[in-house]
Design an enzyme around this catalytic site. Structure first.
Site: not given
Ligand code: GLY
Length: 419
Positions: A194, A133
């Protein structure tokens, strides 16, 4: 002859859109209906940004710049904030929204607030990555900050982050590791869809003074994902698990979707956005072909207003919650993709993006006076019972990004038509 026909039809389509944009009203500067509602939506975002800034001031008039708005539950009217930390993946979206609002308003007060909130993230560029992230955290914030200001310190922060980020790359697998903390739980090298979003920071860094391998890492990750993370119908798994030593694909499964085999809306949205960026950065047409297949299966299965249910396979549809955040992500990607495609396909994607943005900009999805966020009806982590039918900060981030993208397109078309 065929080529001529193709170019003619492209010119006609572009001219038609440009004429719409300029209203073709005898050369007058009248705003097209599209331009008018986009401007209205951006002005609305600015109002909500200022309401949020006011709300974030404590009773003493002071703001804690380490506390970032994260969500507003359906039943509530004020932001739930979370402290910036390596484990809070959403910390970069609020500074990113402030930068986008600064881009729109050019108001230095908004810029100062963007700088202050963003500064609380800088420590993340100096430490080992907690997980994938880091790209969301640092590129949505510092990426926009550098784009708008050219401040060399911001560039340095992004480059440091990008270099540290590659510590997650396993060359045996050929992909970045998304969740180091879950290797045992998943029984191997886990990659979540993601993760595709965070490649943009690596591409950018490789072209802006970073090590050239950053580009190779991004491409390797994209290829691994393209080859294993999708089912034959181009719907995606949320999680792909690989053998850490051999790199062999072990299985596809879900974390935030309904089942291992379902199409989780935001996962598919991340895929559409991510491969759009990979196409832009590589100009390799295999990614352009691929992303269209991934987008088409998503668009075909949408409800009439263009806003997906949180998972396309939820048996309670049409009573299942929506996910406005996925729609925001996809709308921006489709607007970008449409510029690379032949006229008919470009028009399909553009119409789809407009349908999504029009719905999101209607009373059905906007918070209006009721809450200071931009949008209602996003779903964060349904299986965990968290952030269901809520306002969520990343929906707002991708909404204002898509609006600004559309505004730029309309302006370019209007200028083209005026020439
Ligand atoms: N990266 C986590 C989501 O899309 O909720």
């Amino acid at each position: 002859m065929n080529r001529l026909k193709k170019s003619l039809s492209k010119i006609l389509a572009v001219t038609a859109v440009a004429c719409m944009a300029a209203s073709c009203a005898g050369g007058s500067e009248k705003k097209s209906p599209e331009t008018a509602w986009v401007e209205e939506a951006l002005a609305y975002c600015d109002t909500q940004v200022r309401r949020t800034l006011a709300e974030l001031k404590g009773p003493d008039g002071q703001t804690d710049y380490t506390m970032m708005p994260r969500n507003i539950a359906d039943s509530l009217t004020t932001w739930h904030c979370r402290k910036v930390s390596e484990t809070e993946w959403c910390g970069g979206f609020w500074p990113g929204i402030l930068w986008y609002d600064y881009e729109y308003t050019q108001d230095t007060l908004i810029r100062r607030e963007a700088e202050r909130f963003m500064a609380s993230l800088e420590f993340l560029s100096r430490q080992a990555p907690y997980d994938h992230d880091l790209g969301f955290l640092m590129f949505c914030s510092y990426g926009n900050a550098y784009r708008l200001t050219g401040n060399s310190h911001y560039k340095e922060v992004i480059l440091n982050t990008a270099h540290r980020y590659t510590e997650l790359f396993n060359p045996r697998v050929g992909a970045l590791l998304s969740w180091p903390r879950h290797v045992k739980d998943y029984g191997g090298h886990n990659v979540i869809m993601d993760n595709m979003i965070n490649l943009e920071m690596l591409f950018w860094a490789s072209k802006n003074g970073g090590r050239p391998e950053l580009y190779d890492v991004a491409v390797a990750h994209a290829d691994k994902t393209m080859n294993h993370h999708f089912r034959p119908d181009y719907t995606s798994y949320h999680v792909a698990v690989y053998d850490t030593l051999t790199g062999a694909f072990l299985r596809g499964c879900t974390h935030q979707g309904l089942t291992d085999d379902s199409m989780w809306a935001r996962g598919q949205a991340w895929a559409i956005y991510g491969f759009t960026v990979v196409w832009r950065e590589t100009q390799d047409s295999k990614y352009l072909d691929f992303v269209q297949r991934v987008a088409d299966v998503y668009i075909e299965r949408l409800p009439a207003d263009g806003i997906p249910y949180w998972d396309f396979s939820d048996p309670s549809i049409p009573d299942a919650p929506r996910d406005a955040s996925a729609a925001c992500v996809v709308a921006g990607a489709l607007l970008e993709l449409s510029a690379s495609l032949p006229a008919a396909k470009a028009a399909t994607y553009r119409q789809a993006a407009l349908r999504m943005l029009r719905s999101l900009s209607s009373a059905a999805y906007q918070c209006g006076r009721a809450k200071p966020a931009f949008l209602l009806h996003s779903t964060g982590h349904h299986p965990a019972g968290s952030e269901i039918d809520a306002s969520i900060i990343y929906a707002d981030y991708y909404y204002i990004e898509a609006l600004l993208r559309l505004r730029r397109l309309l302006q370019a078309e209007q200028q083209g038509a005026a020439r």
